[in-house]
Design an enzyme around this catalytic site. Structure first.
Site, PDB file in Angstrom:
ATOM      1  N   ASP A 198       0.861  -1.174   0.000  1.00  0.00           N
ATOM      2  CA  ASP A 198       0.000   0.000   0.000  1.00  0.00           C
ATOM      3  C   ASP A 198       0.904   1.233   0.000  1.00  0.00           C
ATOM      4  O   ASP A 198       2.120   1.120   0.183  1.00  0.00           O
ATOM      5  CB  ASP A 198      -0.884  -0.017   1.250  1.00  0.00           C
ATOM      6  CG  ASP A 198      -1.652   1.273   1.431  1.00  0.00           C
ATOM      7  OD1 ASP A 198      -2.334   1.695   0.485  1.00  0.00           O
ATOM      8  OD2 ASP A 198      -1.566   1.870   2.522  1.00  0.00           O
ATOM      9  N   ALA A 251       0.000   5.268   1.290  1.00  0.00           N
ATOM     10  CA  ALA A 251      -0.087   6.122   2.482  1.00  0.00           C
ATOM     11  C   ALA A 251      -0.305   5.297   3.747  1.00  0.00           C
ATOM     12  O   ALA A 251      -1.210   4.476   3.826  1.00  0.00           O
ATOM     13  CB  ALA A 251      -1.215   7.132   2.321  1.00  0.00           C
ATOM     14  N   ALA A 273     -13.385   9.078  10.948  1.00  0.00           N
ATOM     15  CA  ALA A 273     -12.732   9.397   9.679  1.00  0.00           C
ATOM     16  C   ALA A 273     -11.750   8.309   9.261  1.00  0.00           C
ATOM     17  O   ALA A 273     -11.545   8.071   8.067  1.00  0.00           O
ATOM     18  CB  ALA A 273     -12.011  10.737   9.782  1.00  0.00           C
ATOM     19  N   MET A 298     -10.531   3.711   6.180  1.00  0.00           N
ATOM     20  CA  MET A 298      -9.291   4.020   5.468  1.00  0.00           C
ATOM     21  C   MET A 298      -8.844   2.853   4.601  1.00  0.00           C
ATOM     22  O   MET A 298      -8.995   1.689   4.959  1.00  0.00           O
ATOM     23  CB  MET A 298      -8.190   4.387   6.452  1.00  0.00           C
ATOM     24  CG  MET A 298      -8.357   5.781   7.036  1.00  0.00           C
ATOM     25  SD  MET A 298      -8.342   7.093   5.799  1.00  0.00           S
ATOM     26  CE  MET A 298      -6.631   7.017   5.296  1.00  0.00           C
ATOM     27  N   LYS A 313     -11.646   6.760  -2.242  1.00  0.00           N
ATOM     28  CA  LYS A 313     -12.054   7.845  -1.365  1.00  0.00           C
ATOM     29  C   LYS A 313     -13.531   8.202  -1.452  1.00  0.00           C
ATOM     30  O   LYS A 313     -14.133   8.601  -0.453  1.00  0.00           O
ATOM     31  CB  LYS A 313     -11.176   9.075  -1.614  1.00  0.00           C
ATOM     32  CG  LYS A 313      -9.687   8.805  -1.378  1.00  0.00           C
ATOM     33  CD  LYS A 313      -9.431   8.023  -0.085  1.00  0.00           C
ATOM     34  CE  LYS A 313      -7.985   7.601   0.052  1.00  0.00           C
ATOM     35  NZ  LYS A 313      -7.788   6.599   1.116  1.00  0.00           N
ATOM     36  N   HIS A 336     -15.131   5.805   0.672  1.00  0.00           N
ATOM     37  CA  HIS A 336     -14.831   6.166   2.058  1.00  0.00           C
ATOM     38  C   HIS A 336     -15.873   7.162   2.572  1.00  0.00           C
ATOM     39  O   HIS A 336     -16.420   6.996   3.670  1.00  0.00           O
ATOM     40  CB  HIS A 336     -13.430   6.784   2.118  1.00  0.00           C
ATOM     41  CG  HIS A 336     -12.935   7.071   3.492  1.00  0.00           C
ATOM     42  ND1 HIS A 336     -11.709   6.624   3.953  1.00  0.00           N
ATOM     43  CD2 HIS A 336     -13.470   7.781   4.522  1.00  0.00           C
ATOM     44  CE1 HIS A 336     -11.524   7.046   5.185  1.00  0.00           C
ATOM     45  NE2 HIS A 336     -12.576   7.755   5.557  1.00  0.00           N
ATOM     46  N   ARG A 350     -10.500  -1.393  -2.972  1.00  0.00           N
ATOM     47  CA  ARG A 350     -10.630  -2.296  -1.824  1.00  0.00           C
ATOM     48  C   ARG A 350     -12.044  -2.219  -1.235  1.00  0.00           C
ATOM     49  O   ARG A 350     -12.649  -1.160  -1.249  1.00  0.00           O
ATOM     50  CB  ARG A 350      -9.609  -1.893  -0.745  1.00  0.00           C
ATOM     51  CG  ARG A 350      -8.183  -1.939  -1.229  1.00  0.00           C
ATOM     52  CD  ARG A 350      -7.275  -1.239  -0.234  1.00  0.00           C
ATOM     53  NE  ARG A 350      -5.934  -1.171  -0.777  1.00  0.00           N
ATOM     54  CZ  ARG A 350      -5.109  -0.161  -0.553  1.00  0.00           C
ATOM     55  NH1 ARG A 350      -5.477   0.869   0.189  1.00  0.00           N
ATOM     56  NH2 ARG A 350      -3.903  -0.165  -1.073  1.00  0.00           N
ATOM     57  N   ASP A 377      -1.628  -1.033   5.851  1.00  0.00           N
ATOM     58  CA  ASP A 377      -1.775  -0.464   7.193  1.00  0.00           C
ATOM     59  C   ASP A 377      -3.219  -0.291   7.622  1.00  0.00           C
ATOM     60  O   ASP A 377      -3.492   0.313   8.659  1.00  0.00           O
ATOM     61  CB  ASP A 377      -1.077   0.909   7.250  1.00  0.00           C
ATOM     62  CG  ASP A 377      -1.822   1.958   6.442  1.00  0.00           C
ATOM     63  OD1 ASP A 377      -2.263   2.965   7.029  1.00  0.00           O
ATOM     64  OD2 ASP A 377      -1.975   1.780   5.225  1.00  0.00           O
TER      65      ASP A 377
END
Length: 261
Positions: A10, A12, A43, A47, A51, A54, A159, A185
């Site tokens: 991944d 970030a 928030a 993750m 986005k 998200h 994802r 992460d």
């Protein structure tokens, strides 16, 4: 005996941007501007996803939806998702370049893996346009995988869909999912890996799941650090991660363990 041929990272919170703060700060800001304040935990929960997905996921959270209905007198709609995403994208583009520093041990680990013949792939929750900013800045600082797939290349099926991993495998000419490791992460990274059938490894320190900046983590006592590490490790293990590592320095040992099975 399994012989790992590639590692897919991944970006970030895994390879760059310790703590994955670039998107989180913008998510907090756009909801605040909409009159609906959200928590840092809310928030961070989705993750790793594309986005816009998200944002959609955040709006489906009961507390946030209740606050939205209180402010606007109605449930949120897809028009609201699109409007929030438009603001998110504009604001993120402005700040992305500032969040491209490689996380400790990443550069050395990638160099070692390459020297041992492994291919280096990557997936992300960012769009191609976002990564067009991140990639050159990260490369200037020494990080550059062999290949990158964004949700933009797989018809926005990010994802937890496995298609970004499969596209990495196609481009890197890999045949066997059992010979691929995915490192990420977030829980979305773990789900992506499990859905693809590859080895799922969660990295703890610097992760979005831990949610601490480098300075914040360094300022913890040894006991506080261990508590934060174990709390994050348990999240990955509950999600089904095959392995967890505290830092990227431990990844080579994990690959060795898989290779000798």
């Amino acid at each position: 005996m399994t012989k790992i041929q590639a590692v897919i990272f991944d970006w970030a919170g895994t390879a760059v941007d310790f703590g994955c703060f670039a998107p989180v700060n913008v998510f907090l800001r756009i909801f605040e501007e909409a009159g609906v304040e959200v928590t840092l935990e809310e928030a961070r929960q989705p993750m790793g996803m594309l986005k816009i997905d998200h944002i959609r996921s955040m709006l489906q959270m009961p507390r946030i939806q209740q606050k939205w209905q209180k402010v606007y007198g109605r449930s949120s709609t897809e028009k609201d998702v699109a409007a929030l995403y438009e603001k998110f994208e504009k604001q993120l583009m402005v700040s992305l370049a500032m969040y491209t520093n490689p996380i400790p041990y990443v550069l050395d680990t990638v160099q070692t893996l390459r020297s041992e013949g492994l291919k280096i792939g990557s997936t992300t929750g960012y769009t191609r346009e976002m990564m067009d900013i991140v990639v050159p800045h990260a490369k200037e600082k020494g990080y550059f995988p062999d290949f990158l797939v964004t949700p933009s290349e797989v018809r926005n099926y990010g994802r937890p869909y496995p298609y970004m991993i499969f596209e990495n495998m196609r481009k890197l000419e890999l045949q066997d999912v059992r010979k691929v490791v995915k490192v990420g992460d977030t829980l979305s990274d773990i789900n992506e890996a499990l859905n693809a059938g590859v080895w799922a490894v969660g990295v703890i320190i610097g992760s979005s799941e831990m949610g601490l900046s480098e300075a914040e983590f360094a300022g913890l006592s040894d006991m506080e650090k261990q508590h934060a590490i174990e709390k994050t490790r348990q999240k990955f293990e509950r999600a089904g991660a095959h392995y967890t590592i505290e830092t990227m320095a431990q990844l080579r040992n994990v690959i060795h363990q898989i290779n000798i099975m």
